[in-house]
Scaffold this motif. Structure first.
Motif, mmCIF file in Angstrom:
data_model
loop_
_atom_site.group_PDB
_atom_site.id
_atom_site.type_symbol
_atom_site.label_atom_id
_atom_site.label_comp_id
_atom_site.label_asym_id
_atom_site.label_seq_id
_atom_site.Cartn_x
_atom_site.Cartn_y
_atom_site.Cartn_z
ATOM 1 N N GLN A 38 20.424 28.683 57.027
ATOM 2 C CA GLN A 38 21.186 27.615 56.383
ATOM 3 C C GLN A 38 21.323 27.857 54.881
ATOM 4 O O GLN A 38 22.383 27.605 54.291
ATOM 5 C CB GLN A 38 20.515 26.273 56.661
ATOM 6 C CG GLN A 38 20.599 25.844 58.118
ATOM 7 C CD GLN A 38 19.502 24.894 58.540
ATOM 8 O OE1 GLN A 38 18.680 24.461 57.713
ATOM 9 N NE2 GLN A 38 19.463 24.546 59.813
ATOM 10 N N HIS A 221 26.477 17.355 51.061
ATOM 11 C CA HIS A 221 27.155 18.296 51.954
ATOM 12 C C HIS A 221 26.286 18.552 53.176
ATOM 13 O O HIS A 221 25.056 18.490 53.108
ATOM 14 C CB HIS A 221 27.428 19.613 51.212
ATOM 15 C CG HIS A 221 28.410 20.502 51.899
ATOM 16 N ND1 HIS A 221 28.070 21.271 52.992
ATOM 17 C CD2 HIS A 221 29.733 20.740 51.657
ATOM 18 C CE1 HIS A 221 29.139 21.957 53.388
ATOM 19 N NE2 HIS A 221 30.148 21.641 52.601
ATOM 20 N N ASP A 222 26.922 18.840 54.309
ATOM 21 C CA ASP A 222 26.175 19.092 55.544
ATOM 22 C C ASP A 222 25.194 20.251 55.392
ATOM 23 O O ASP A 222 24.112 20.238 55.986
ATOM 24 C CB ASP A 222 27.128 19.372 56.701
ATOM 25 C CG ASP A 222 27.775 18.100 57.240
ATOM 26 O OD1 ASP A 222 27.312 17.002 56.869
ATOM 27 O OD2 ASP A 222 28.737 18.201 58.026
ATOM 28 N N ASP A 223 25.559 21.277 54.617
ATOM 29 C CA ASP A 223 24.630 22.391 54.380
ATOM 30 C C ASP A 223 23.345 21.889 53.730
ATOM 31 O O ASP A 223 22.238 22.251 54.140
ATOM 32 C CB ASP A 223 25.277 23.448 53.471
ATOM 33 C CG ASP A 223 26.352 24.259 54.174
ATOM 34 O OD1 ASP A 223 26.402 24.213 55.419
ATOM 35 O OD2 ASP A 223 27.132 24.925 53.475
ATOM 36 N N ARG A 225 22.216 18.846 53.767
ATOM 37 C CA ARG A 225 21.530 17.947 54.691
ATOM 38 C C ARG A 225 20.687 18.741 55.698
ATOM 39 O O ARG A 225 19.545 18.390 55.993
ATOM 40 C CB ARG A 225 22.552 17.078 55.442
ATOM 41 C CG ARG A 225 21.922 16.009 56.318
ATOM 42 C CD ARG A 225 23.002 15.268 57.102
ATOM 43 N NE ARG A 225 23.932 14.613 56.201
ATOM 44 C CZ ARG A 225 23.732 13.429 55.645
ATOM 45 N NH1 ARG A 225 22.618 12.774 55.892
ATOM 46 N NH2 ARG A 225 24.629 12.895 54.839
ATOM 47 N N MET A 226 21.244 19.846 56.226
ATOM 48 C CA MET A 226 20.509 20.631 57.215
ATOM 49 C C MET A 226 19.302 21.319 56.590
ATOM 50 O O MET A 226 18.237 21.420 57.211
ATOM 51 C CB MET A 226 21.442 21.649 57.871
ATOM 52 C CG MET A 226 22.452 21.028 58.827
ATOM 53 S SD MET A 226 23.396 22.251 59.767
ATOM 54 C CE MET A 226 24.377 23.013 58.470
ATOM 55 N N PRO A 248 22.523 11.018 59.993
ATOM 56 C CA PRO A 248 23.849 11.594 60.191
ATOM 57 C C PRO A 248 24.839 11.017 59.199
ATOM 58 O O PRO A 248 24.694 9.886 58.737
ATOM 59 C CB PRO A 248 24.196 11.185 61.633
ATOM 60 C CG PRO A 248 22.871 10.946 62.285
ATOM 61 C CD PRO A 248 21.976 10.413 61.201
ATOM 62 N N ALA A 249 25.868 11.803 58.883
ATOM 63 C CA ALA A 249 26.879 11.363 57.928
ATOM 64 C C ALA A 249 27.476 10.039 58.380
ATOM 65 O O ALA A 249 27.780 9.832 59.545
ATOM 66 C CB ALA A 249 27.968 12.422 57.799
#
Length: 256
Positions: A38, A221-223, A225-226, A248-249
């Motif tokens: 990630q 950003h999802d990146d 978040r992960m 979750p978003a």
């Protein structure tokens, strides 16, 4: 979850670092592998965007546009993302290396150093682009520089105890400043989050340095978040100290 909230997550991870370093079980290879992949994917996204900005190419990929402000130049939003994430990156790196030091191993450190140096590369790149991007106004450059300075000071403060305990001063931005933070009796011992009002002051200071306004109010950003999710998953047991932040978003986040 907003970008500004990430600094509070970082402080809480730092506050509970003893749980990670002294836990009997090792981090799983899957967890470490996810963190590495990630981080690599995010590094590649940032570098592509920075290279495009330098070349005058507009960012068009929706996944790359997420979190960028419509009212400010893209480079400002990207700089804010990288600088704020740098605080978590440095704190997490010190914790991972301290885990190896505590066990007398060198299992995690090579991976942690790889991610750390990659982030330092993209951090240096974005600061260089900011200095040369004509789209930025002088006050925007000043804002980015103040954000950078705040991130560096807070990293040295949050890491000073672990750097002293495991001789990791090389991960400080300013070793003399970090040692001064540690030499203060206030930080000479690891602070227990449930027993010491110091953490309330630290969180208040972080909220002042990284206010939830303008660019820092952008969604995470999802990146990011992960990566943060992989950090939280490293804690033992089912009750993670900052799990309520990672949702979750679109879902409402819980305040600390």
């Amino acid at each position: 979850m907003k970008l500004a909230h990430l600094v509070e997550v970082t402080a809480l991870v730092s506050a509970h670092s003893k749980l990670l370093i002294e836990q009997p079980d090792q981090f799983s290879n899957m967890l470490l592998g996810d963190y590495y992949i990630q981080s690599r994917n995010r590094f590649n996204r940032w570098m592509r965007d920075l290279n495009d900005i330098e070349s005058g190419v507009a960012i068009r990929d929706p996944l790359h546009l997420f979190g960028l402000s419509l009212k400010r130049p893209p480079i400002q939003s990207i700089a804010e993302q990288i600088i704020v994430n740098d605080l978590l990156n440095r704190v997490w790196t010190v914790i991972l290396v301290a885990c190896d030091r505590h066990r007398g191993e060198s299992r995690i450190e090579p991976l942690a150093k790889n991610v750390f140096h990659s982030h330092m590369t993209v951090r240096s790149k974005v600061l260089s682009v900011c200095m040369n991007d004509a789209a930025l106004q002088p006050e925007q450059v000043v804002h980015i520089d103040k954000l950078r300075a705040s991130s560096e000071r807070w990293a040295d403060l949050l890491n000073c105890s672990l750097m002293a305990a495991y001789d990791l001063w090389s991960y400080s931005f300013d070793e003399s400043r970090a040692r001064d933070f540690f030499s203060d009796r206030f930080h000479r011992e690891r602070l227990a989050p449930q027993q010491n009002d110091a953490w309330s002051l630290i969180l208040a200071g972080l909220r002042h340095s990284f206010p939830d306004v303008d660019g820092l109010s952008a969604p995470l950003h999802d990146d990011d978040r992960m990566i943060t999710r992989s950090v939280i998953d490293a804690f033992p047991g089912d009750k993670h100290p900052v799990a309520a932040w990672i949702r979750p978003a679109g879902e409402k986040t819980q305040n600390v």
